[in-house]
Design a protein around this motif. Structure first.
Motif, PDB file in Angstrom:
ATOM      1  N   MET A 239       0.849  -1.063   0.015  1.00 55.12           N
ATOM      2  CA  MET A 239       0.118   0.169  -0.017  1.00 55.12           C
ATOM      3  C   MET A 239       0.758   1.221  -0.012  1.00 55.12           C
ATOM      4  N   ILE A 240       1.751   1.191   0.751  1.00 62.04           N
ATOM      5  CA  ILE A 240       2.746   2.578   0.870  1.00 62.04           C
ATOM      6  C   ILE A 240       3.370   2.466  -0.651  1.00 62.04           C
ATOM      7  N   ALA A 241       3.838   1.500  -1.218  1.00 64.58           N
ATOM      8  CA  ALA A 241       4.582   1.571  -2.604  1.00 64.58           C
ATOM      9  C   ALA A 241       3.391   2.138  -3.600  1.00 64.58           C
ATOM     10  N   LEU A 242       2.425   1.803  -3.513  1.00 64.47           N
ATOM     11  CA  LEU A 242       1.545   2.137  -4.557  1.00 64.47           C
ATOM     12  C   LEU A 242       0.858   3.660  -4.222  1.00 64.47           C
ATOM     13  N   ALA A 243       0.917   4.000  -2.809  1.00 65.74           N
ATOM     14  CA  ALA A 243       0.522   5.455  -2.557  1.00 65.74           C
ATOM     15  C   ALA A 243       1.750   6.275  -3.224  1.00 65.74           C
ATOM     16  N   VAL A 244       3.077   5.918  -2.957  1.00 65.94           N
ATOM     17  CA  VAL A 244       4.029   6.488  -3.399  1.00 65.94           C
ATOM     18  C   VAL A 244       4.141   6.847  -5.035  1.00 65.94           C
ATOM     19  N   ASP A 245       3.940   5.498  -5.780  1.00 63.92           N
ATOM     20  CA  ASP A 245       3.613   5.566  -7.045  1.00 63.92           C
ATOM     21  C   ASP A 245       2.631   6.489  -7.627  1.00 63.92           C
ATOM     22  N   ALA A 246       1.677   6.539  -6.783  1.00 60.41           N
ATOM     23  CA  ALA A 246       0.259   7.417  -7.141  1.00 60.41           C
ATOM     24  C   ALA A 246       0.755   8.826  -7.207  1.00 60.41           C
ATOM     25  N   VAL A 247       1.636   9.501  -6.608  1.00 60.88           N
ATOM     26  CA  VAL A 247       2.024  10.513  -6.664  1.00 60.88           C
ATOM     27  C   VAL A 247       3.427  10.911  -7.366  1.00 60.88           C
ATOM     28  N   ALA A 248       4.128   9.975  -7.323  1.00 63.07           N
ATOM     29  CA  ALA A 248       5.502  10.073  -7.816  1.00 63.07           C
ATOM     30  C   ALA A 248       5.902   9.378  -9.256  1.00 63.07           C
ATOM     31  N   GLY A 249       4.855   8.635  -9.842  1.00 65.94           N
ATOM     32  CA  GLY A 249       5.136   7.507 -11.082  1.00 65.94           C
ATOM     33  C   GLY A 249       5.215   6.278 -10.642  1.00 65.94           C
ATOM     34  N   PHE A 250       4.618   5.482 -11.585  1.00 67.89           N
ATOM     35  CA  PHE A 250       4.826   3.901 -11.544  1.00 67.89           C
ATOM     36  C   PHE A 250       6.011   3.408 -11.658  1.00 67.89           C
ATOM     37  N   SER A 251       6.630   2.667 -10.587  1.00 69.40           N
ATOM     38  CA  SER A 251       7.891   2.478 -10.567  1.00 69.40           C
ATOM     39  C   SER A 251       8.001   0.760 -11.091  1.00 69.40           C
ATOM     40  N   PHE A 252       7.645   0.693 -12.501  1.00 73.44           N
ATOM     41  CA  PHE A 252       7.439  -0.653 -12.833  1.00 73.44           C
ATOM     42  C   PHE A 252       8.646  -1.017 -13.462  1.00 73.44           C
TER      43      PHE A 252
END
Length: 435
Positions: A393-406
């Motif tokens: 959840m933290i990783a997705l929350a960060v990706d939501a505002v900083a970009g998808f780290s795929f």
């Protein structure tokens, strides 16, 4: 094509694990993920650095594909709904490429970005199968936490080097020829404050990695994972110190979310952490007087700078891209929106975005149920599921505002470990019902 010093050690070790210790492949893979700026093999012609994550992930995929009986965990989670959603997302990604093909604009960039994504999806799936074994899962979590401790210590060493006359050995862990790996020596010019990235490509990726490790450590503080007696509070303290030191807005956003978790789930720890944090913060400001100014520049100060406008402009591009092709998207890699929602919508459309979020929800739901329905003494699998759910959840929350780290392995390894934990949790509950 040039092997690096790290590669001369990692590649033979990886082959040894592949041949003789396949049960170590998942822990080694998890431990390798933070090293996104470290190449084991540099391919100069295309400016690409092959990482340990790529090598170990590929070997795990091969081992599981051709010798599943030698790698498969006893508690195999088969036929679950998560597999269906993951497969649908992969199909949506491939289907989206028809748009650039039909428009005659399919490029090598589309293909490489798609390859990164599909490799991550495949890695998640195989890790979930192999790690659905209590011993392998616990080993993977332990290696993950200890690896991030090393990354944190290297970040502190890097900071010391940047502020003294000690030459920083970037040839060791910051050796990738990839363009994204050249930002390890950034400086906040207004305050002459160096930004640490340790073994990651840049400070924000170091922050993503350590936030995940911190989430796992905090989530495990209420449980006992068996014979592994991990110094979770000490590990968490080191992670927090480096997250503050890296002067990344990503780090501070994630820390604020995790503080809310601690207040709710670990109130005593929260009360004890406030005075301790105040003392440590005061000492840090005395030792590093420019730290407060650097933090301001990288957080509130960003709102009036070019970085904020660049990010906002990229999200607007994502909105426009979604409006152009709302159902199947413009093709993976077509639109670089620095968020998660419009990145998915503009590239793979509504169908792809729904499949991804449904896959995510199918994994987070068992973890949430474990957190809400657990009884004391807390079962180990409940605690592990909660910790990994929190990290995702933290990783997705960060990706939501900083970009998808795929393109890096962190989110995919977390998905795989959480998937395995949910499978073990389901299997243990089924066994209790049978008894």
């Amino acid at each position: 094509m040039t092997p690096t010093l790290v590669g001369l050690a990692v590649i033979p070790f990886s082959i040894y694990l592949f041949l003789f210790r396949p049960d170590w492949l998942v822990p080694a893979l998890v431990a390798s993920v933070p090293f996104s700026a470290t190449a084991v093999l540099n391919i100069e012609s295309i400016s690409f650095g092959l990482q340990s994550y790529h090598v170990l992930g590929a070997l795990l995929l091969i081992r599981w594909t051709f010798w599943p009986s030698l790698t498969e965990a006893p508690s195999r989670p088969g036929g679950d709904i998560s597999t269906v959603w993951l497969a649908l997302f992969a199909i949506a990604v491939l289907t989206s490429l028809y748009v650039p093909i039909l428009q005659g604009r399919l490029s090598l960039y589309h293909l490489t970005q798609t390859a990164y994504l599909l490799f991550g999806l495949s890695t998640s799936f195989v890790v979930s199968r192999v790690a659905a074994n209590r011993r392998i899962l616990i080993d993977g979590i332990s290696w993950f936490l200890w690896s991030n401790l090393f990354v944190s210590c290297w970040a502190i060493f890097q900071f010391i080097c940047f502020n003294t006359a000690i030459p920083y050995p970037d040839w060791l862990f910051n050796n990738s020829v990839s363009e994204s790996a050249t930002f390890f020596d950034q400086v906040i010019e207004e305050y002459a404050m160096p930004r640490v990235s340790s073994v990651a490509v840049e400070p924000s990726f170091l922050a993503r990695q350590l936030l995940s490790a911190l989430a796992v450590a905090l989530g495990l503080m209420q449980t006992n994972i068996g014979e592994r007696r991990l110094p979770l509070r000490s590990l968490a303290a080191v992670y927090i110190a480096v997250l503050v030191l890296c002067t990344s807005s990503t780090a501070y956003f994630g820390l604020s979310l995790l503080f809310l978790y601690v207040v709710v789930r670990l109130p005593r720890t929260a009360l004890a952490a406030i005075p301790v944090g105040a003392i440590i913060g005061s000492l840090a400001l005395l030792i590093i007087p420019n730290l407060a100014g650097a933090i301001y520049v990288m957080t509130i100060g960003k709102s009036s700078g070019g970085s904020f406008m660049e990010r906002f402009s990229s999200v607007m591009d994502g909105m426009i891209g979604f409006a152009e092709a709302p159902w199947i998207g413009n093709g993976w890699g077509a639109v670089n929106s620095w968020d998660l929602g419009f990145k998915l919508l503009s590239n793979v459309g509504v169908f792809g975005a729904l499949a991804f979020f449904a896959f995510t929800a199918s994994l987070l739901a068992p973890g949430a149920m474990a957190a809400l329905g657990r009884h004391r003494p807390i079962p180990a699998l409940n605690g592990i599921s909660e910790a990994l759910s929190l990290a995702v959840m933290i990783a997705l929350a960060v990706d939501a505002v900083a970009g998808f780290s795929f393109a890096t392995g962190n989110i995919w390894l977390l998905f795989g470990l959480l998937w395995a934990a949910c499978a073990l949790l389901t299997a243990s509950r089924d066994a209790e019902l049978i008894q």
